[in-house]
Every structure is written in structure tokens, then in C-alpha cells.
Scaffold this motif. Structure first.
Motif, PDB file in Angstrom:
ATOM      1  N   GLU A 185       0.884  -0.983   0.409  1.00 17.18           N
ATOM      2  CA  GLU A 185      -0.015   0.415   0.099  1.00 17.18           C
ATOM      3  C   GLU A 185       0.710   1.755   0.058  1.00 17.18           C
ATOM      4  O   GLU A 185       1.918   1.401   0.444  1.00 17.18           O
ATOM      5  CB  GLU A 185      -0.654  -0.118   1.076  1.00 17.18           C
ATOM      6  N   ASP A 186       0.714   2.090  -1.191  1.00 15.04           N
ATOM      7  CA  ASP A 186       1.419   3.251  -1.029  1.00 15.04           C
ATOM      8  C   ASP A 186      -0.052   4.498  -1.420  1.00 15.04           C
ATOM      9  O   ASP A 186      -0.822   4.452  -2.152  1.00 15.04           O
ATOM     10  CB  ASP A 186       2.011   3.720  -1.827  1.00 15.04           C
ATOM     11  N   ASP A 187       0.257   5.437  -0.931  1.00 11.76           N
ATOM     12  CA  ASP A 187      -0.847   7.120  -0.677  1.00 11.76           C
ATOM     13  C   ASP A 187      -1.105   6.898  -2.181  1.00 11.76           C
ATOM     14  O   ASP A 187      -1.482   7.581  -3.290  1.00 11.76           O
ATOM     15  CB  ASP A 187      -0.356   8.139  -0.333  1.00 11.76           C
ATOM     16  N   ALA A 188       0.349   7.033  -2.895  1.00  5.56           N
ATOM     17  CA  ALA A 188       1.090   7.568  -4.320  1.00  5.56           C
ATOM     18  C   ALA A 188       0.421   6.959  -5.579  1.00  5.56           C
ATOM     19  O   ALA A 188      -0.238   6.568  -6.096  1.00  5.56           O
ATOM     20  CB  ALA A 188       1.802   8.236  -4.239  1.00  5.56           C
ATOM     21  N   ASP A 189       1.268   5.745  -5.546  1.00  8.10           N
ATOM     22  CA  ASP A 189       0.965   4.967  -6.301  1.00  8.10           C
ATOM     23  C   ASP A 189       1.419   2.946  -5.855  1.00  8.10           C
ATOM     24  O   ASP A 189       2.352   2.757  -5.784  1.00  8.10           O
ATOM     25  CB  ASP A 189       1.701   4.862  -7.477  1.00  8.10           C
ATOM     26  N   PRO A 190       0.168   2.314  -5.545  1.00  5.13           N
ATOM     27  CA  PRO A 190       0.123   1.016  -4.949  1.00  5.13           C
ATOM     28  C   PRO A 190       1.214   0.034  -5.755  1.00  5.13           C
ATOM     29  O   PRO A 190       1.378   0.242  -6.653  1.00  5.13           O
ATOM     30  CB  PRO A 190      -1.345   0.734  -4.596  1.00  5.13           C
ATOM     31  N   ILE A 191       1.589  -1.210  -5.358  1.00  2.00           N
ATOM     32  CA  ILE A 191       2.347  -1.811  -5.888  1.00  2.00           C
ATOM     33  C   ILE A 191       2.012  -3.090  -5.690  1.00  2.00           C
ATOM     34  O   ILE A 191       2.147  -3.413  -4.374  1.00  2.00           O
ATOM     35  CB  ILE A 191       4.415  -1.781  -5.182  1.00  2.00           C
ATOM     36  N   THR A 192       2.151  -3.498  -6.691  1.00  2.00           N
ATOM     37  CA  THR A 192       1.825  -5.478  -6.828  1.00  2.00           C
ATOM     38  C   THR A 192       2.556  -5.557  -7.119  1.00  2.00           C
ATOM     39  O   THR A 192       3.531  -5.967  -8.003  1.00  2.00           O
ATOM     40  CB  THR A 192       0.989  -5.104  -8.284  1.00  2.00           C
ATOM     41  N   VAL A 193       2.911  -6.816  -5.893  1.00  2.00           N
ATOM     42  CA  VAL A 193       4.276  -7.285  -5.560  1.00  2.00           C
ATOM     43  C   VAL A 193       3.965  -9.316  -6.432  1.00  2.00           C
ATOM     44  O   VAL A 193       2.967  -9.550  -5.757  1.00  2.00           O
ATOM     45  CB  VAL A 193       5.100  -7.644  -4.568  1.00  2.00           C
ATOM     46  N   TYR A 194       5.189  -9.547  -7.597  1.00  2.00           N
ATOM     47  CA  TYR A 194       4.793 -11.080  -7.276  1.00  2.00           C
ATOM     48  C   TYR A 194       6.244 -11.722  -7.074  1.00  2.00           C
ATOM     49  O   TYR A 194       7.353 -11.527  -7.183  1.00  2.00           O
ATOM     50  CB  TYR A 194       5.117 -11.498  -9.117  1.00  2.00           C
ATOM     51  N   ASP A 195       6.188 -13.124  -5.716  1.00  2.00           N
ATOM     52  CA  ASP A 195       6.567 -13.646  -4.950  1.00  2.00           C
ATOM     53  C   ASP A 195       7.439 -14.832  -6.722  1.00  2.00           C
ATOM     54  O   ASP A 195       6.630 -15.509  -5.833  1.00  2.00           O
ATOM     55  CB  ASP A 195       6.271 -13.775  -3.745  1.00  2.00           C
ATOM     56  N   TYR A 196       8.389 -14.696  -6.637  1.00  2.00           N
ATOM     57  CA  TYR A 196       8.743 -16.263  -7.640  1.00  2.00           C
ATOM     58  C   TYR A 196      10.087 -17.278  -6.616  1.00  2.00           C
ATOM     59  O   TYR A 196      10.813 -17.145  -6.970  1.00  2.00           O
ATOM     60  CB  TYR A 196       9.372 -15.645  -8.655  1.00  2.00           C
ATOM     61  N   THR A 197       9.943 -16.459  -5.102  1.00  2.21           N
ATOM     62  CA  THR A 197      11.129 -17.099  -3.946  1.00  2.21           C
ATOM     63  C   THR A 197      11.859 -16.351  -3.967  1.00  2.21           C
ATOM     64  O   THR A 197      12.635 -16.374  -3.271  1.00  2.21           O
ATOM     65  CB  THR A 197      10.737 -18.594  -4.466  1.00  2.21           C
ATOM     66  N   ASP A 198      12.838 -16.716  -5.014  1.00  3.48           N
ATOM     67  CA  ASP A 198      14.723 -16.611  -5.538  1.00  3.48           C
ATOM     68  C   ASP A 198      14.224 -15.461  -6.024  1.00  3.48           C
ATOM     69  O   ASP A 198      15.716 -14.171  -5.703  1.00  3.48           O
ATOM     70  CB  ASP A 198      15.426 -17.066  -6.303  1.00  3.48           C
ATOM     71  N   PHE A 199      13.272 -14.310  -6.435  1.00  4.58           N
ATOM     72  CA  PHE A 199      13.360 -12.988  -6.494  1.00  4.58           C
ATOM     73  C   PHE A 199      12.170 -11.962  -6.638  1.00  4.58           C
ATOM     74  O   PHE A 199      10.586 -13.205  -6.325  1.00  4.58           O
ATOM     75  CB  PHE A 199      14.157 -12.213  -7.788  1.00  4.58           C
ATOM     76  N   LEU A 200      11.647 -11.161  -6.268  1.00 12.37           N
ATOM     77  CA  LEU A 200      11.152 -10.288  -6.318  1.00 12.37           C
ATOM     78  C   LEU A 200      10.345  -9.234  -7.742  1.00 12.37           C
ATOM     79  O   LEU A 200      11.654  -8.613  -7.958  1.00 12.37           O
ATOM     80  CB  LEU A 200      10.532  -9.364  -5.044  1.00 12.37           C
ATOM     81  N   VAL A 201       9.495  -9.065  -7.934  1.00 17.48           N
ATOM     82  CA  VAL A 201       9.352  -8.243  -8.960  1.00 17.48           C
ATOM     83  C   VAL A 201       8.134  -7.370  -8.605  1.00 17.48           C
ATOM     84  O   VAL A 201       6.933  -8.218  -8.446  1.00 17.48           O
ATOM     85  CB  VAL A 201       9.305  -8.496 -10.137  1.00 17.48           C
ATOM     86  N   GLY A 202       7.775  -6.177  -8.746  1.00 23.14           N
ATOM     87  CA  GLY A 202       6.814  -5.136  -8.884  1.00 23.14           C
ATOM     88  C   GLY A 202       5.967  -4.239  -9.006  1.00 23.14           C
ATOM     89  O   GLY A 202       7.269  -4.028 -10.549  1.00 23.14           O
ATOM     90  N   PHE A 203       4.988  -4.172  -9.922  1.00 25.23           N
ATOM     91  CA  PHE A 203       4.797  -3.756 -11.004  1.00 25.23           C
ATOM     92  C   PHE A 203       3.319  -2.011 -10.214  1.00 25.23           C
ATOM     93  O   PHE A 203       2.968  -1.984  -9.361  1.00 25.23           O
ATOM     94  CB  PHE A 203       2.988  -4.626 -11.519  1.00 25.23           C
ATOM     95  N   ASN A 204       3.314  -1.499 -10.615  1.00 25.93           N
ATOM     96  CA  ASN A 204       2.843   0.110 -10.640  1.00 25.93           C
ATOM     97  C   ASN A 204       1.436  -0.455 -11.541  1.00 25.93           C
ATOM     98  O   ASN A 204       0.614  -1.712 -11.747  1.00 25.93           O
ATOM     99  CB  ASN A 204       3.700   1.281 -10.588  1.00 25.93           C
ATOM    100  N   SER A 205       0.882   1.286 -10.660  1.00 25.79           N
ATOM    101  CA  SER A 205      -1.208   0.409 -11.161  1.00 25.79           C
ATOM    102  C   SER A 205      -1.093   0.474 -12.722  1.00 25.79           C
ATOM    103  O   SER A 205      -2.029   0.494 -12.795  1.00 25.79           O
ATOM    104  CB  SER A 205      -1.749   2.011 -11.019  1.00 25.79           C
ATOM    105  N   GLN A 206      -0.254   1.163 -13.239  1.00 23.33           N
ATOM    106  CA  GLN A 206      -0.045   0.968 -14.832  1.00 23.33           C
ATOM    107  C   GLN A 206       0.377   0.000 -15.420  1.00 23.33           C
ATOM    108  O   GLN A 206       0.357  -1.206 -16.496  1.00 23.33           O
ATOM    109  CB  GLN A 206       0.424   1.889 -15.790  1.00 23.33           C
ATOM    110  N   ASN A 207       0.528  -1.592 -14.504  1.00 20.20           N
ATOM    111  CA  ASN A 207       1.504  -2.970 -14.423  1.00 20.20           C
ATOM    112  C   ASN A 207       2.129  -2.998 -14.872  1.00 20.20           C
ATOM    113  O   ASN A 207       2.110  -3.479 -16.097  1.00 20.20           O
ATOM    114  CB  ASN A 207       0.283  -3.664 -15.397  1.00 20.20           C
ATOM    115  N   GLN A 208       3.493  -1.607 -15.603  1.00 16.33           N
ATOM    116  CA  GLN A 208       4.519  -2.102 -15.406  1.00 16.33           C
ATOM    117  C   GLN A 208       5.181  -1.773 -14.585  1.00 16.33           C
ATOM    118  O   GLN A 208       5.215  -1.904 -12.970  1.00 16.33           O
ATOM    119  CB  GLN A 208       4.598   0.121 -16.202  1.00 16.33           C
ATOM    120  N   LEU A 209       6.826  -3.158 -14.780  1.00 14.87           N
ATOM    121  CA  LEU A 209       7.828  -3.273 -14.358  1.00 14.87           C
ATOM    122  C   LEU A 209       8.173  -1.762 -13.559  1.00 14.87           C
ATOM    123  O   LEU A 209       8.788  -0.950 -13.847  1.00 14.87           O
ATOM    124  CB  LEU A 209       8.270  -4.146 -14.432  1.00 14.87           C
TER     125      LEU A 209
END
Length: 240
Positions: free
Chosen positions: A147-171
């Protein structure tokens, strides 16, 4: 008188002739015995062995059986039989967090290593669409939202690494969590000493006891360092 002398003389002649004849016979016998070769003692006659009675001595002992040596083919067949005889399959190995290990890990291919002009991590370029990430690595093991006031980040957990996407679904960021994968930083990996960071990336733009920072085009590469061991324990790439 004359007849008596004549008769006596005749008897004397007969006596002499008989004596001579007897002596001649003895001489002949002697010569005959001398002409015969002397014979040694008679050789002892060989005794014939006593007849042996073939009496049955109980049931015959069975002949020992020789087990044939197993050939390579038989060994192979036996091994295959053991494998297919319903032996239980061991469960997949798991890490300390109870998550499935290497067999389910996504395959990392570094086609674009990190450079200052083209900052990447795990070969991923920031602002890449989320659909492209999932098509490359599959579905994540876990997913959550920061959760972030400006732009929530959706995180995908692949165990060995994480990737986060902004509200535009961009890395928006990439976070490396394992030293078993190649982050694409010129051979540098998680757990390497600080000296390896300088060899792989050069002098950082910012250097503290805990963080080494490299600024690149539209991104920031941050490496967290354990102050005691002086080893890298976190590698992150953020969109600027």
C-alpha cells in the motif's frame, strides 16, 4: 684154464666199457646242464586283487549346483524392475521456508546484462508489462500489494526474486533474494564480498557502511551490505 682167463678178460673188458659209458653219460649231462642259462629265482606271481563288491552306500549325494553369474543385462533388468516395483517417489526438496526448491524455479536467461545506459536486473528492463513477465516466468508463488498513497505496488513473489508493478502494470522494481541465480551484473551474485562489487560494477555513486548505490538511466541500482561480513545481502533495481 685158458677159457677161464679168457672169460675173466672178457668180463674185465665189459666192466671197463660200462664204466666208460657211464662216465660219458655223466659228462653229457654235465655239459647239457652247463649249456643251459642259469635261471634266477622265480619271480613272485602277482596276486589278483580281491573282488570288490559294489554294495550301495546310501542315496547318491546331489551334485553341487553352480549359480550362473549375472550378466550386465540381467543387472540392468533387475535395477529397472526395482524402480518399477512401486517404490515410493521421494517428495520434492524444499527450502528452509518450506517452499519447493530448484525443480520449480523459473529459468533465468540473461539476454541484456546491466549497463549504465541500459539498466537491467535478471535481464529485466523497468516499465516492462506485467503480462510479459508472467509469460516468461509463469505464475508467481505468491502475490500481494504494497500500500502506498501515491501508487500502490503489486508484488509477484517467485521465491528467489520479487518483481513489483505500478498501477499501470509496468515493472517498477526487481529484488534479488538468492545467490543461486544470476542477476546479470557481470558475474556478481548475492553473498559476494564488497570487493567483487567494485570489480563487476566499478566505483559506486554512493557508498555507506550499509548501501552501495549506482545511478543509471531512469533507474537506481542499490546493493545492501552486511557491515560485519562485508558481503552483499540484497540487490535491487528501482525505477527513478
Amino acid at each position: 684154464m685158458t677159457r677161464e682167463r679168457a672169460f675173466t678178460g672178457f668180463l674185465s673188458v665189459l666192466t671197463i666199457i660200462s664204466t666208460l659209458a657211464a662216465a660219458g653219460c655223466q659228462t653229457a649231462d654235465t655239459r647239457t646242464e652247463a649249456s643251459q642259462p642259469a635261471q634266477g629265482p622265480a619271480a613272485p606271481q602277482q596276486q589278483k586283487p580281491a573282488a570288490v563288491l559294489d554294495l550301495p552306500a546310501g542315496p547318491p549325494s546331489p551334485a553341487p549346483q553352480t549359480t550362473p553369474a549375472a550378466s550386465d543385462d540381467q543387472v540392468s533388468l533387475a535395477s529397472n524392475a526395482e524402480k518399477t516395483a512401486g517404490a515410493p517417489t521421494p517428495p520434492p526438496a524444499k527450502d528452509a521456508k518450506g517452499k519447493t526448491a530448484a525443480a520449480d524455479k523459473p529459468k533465468i536467461e540473461i539476454k541484456s546484462p546491466y549497463t549504465e545506459a541500459n539498466p537491467t536486473l535478471l535481464g529485466l528492463t523497468l516499465k516492462t508489462d506485467a503480462g510479459e513477465i508472467t509469460s516468461r516466468f509463469g505464475k508467481p508463488k505468491d502475490q500481494f500489494v504494497m500500500e502506498d498513497d501515491a501508487d500502490p505496488i503489486t508484488v509477484y513473489d517467485y521465491t528467489d526474486f520479487l518483481v513489483g508493478f505500478n498501477s499501470q502494470n509496468q515493472l517498477h522494481f526487481v529484488d534479488v533474494r538468492s545467490g543461486e541465480i544470476n542477476p546479470g551484473l557481470n558475474g556478481l551474485k548475492l553473498g559476494d564480498p564488497v570487493s567483487s562489487v567494485y570489480e563487476a560494477l566499478g566505483k559506486p555513486d554512493s557508498n555507506t557502511s550499509y548501501v552501495l548505490t549506482y545511478k543509471a538511466t531512469g533507474a537506481i541500482l542499490k546493493l545492501d551490505v552486511d557491515p560485519k561480513s562485508q558481503k552483499v545481502n540484497s540487490i535491487k533495481l528501482f525505477a527513478e
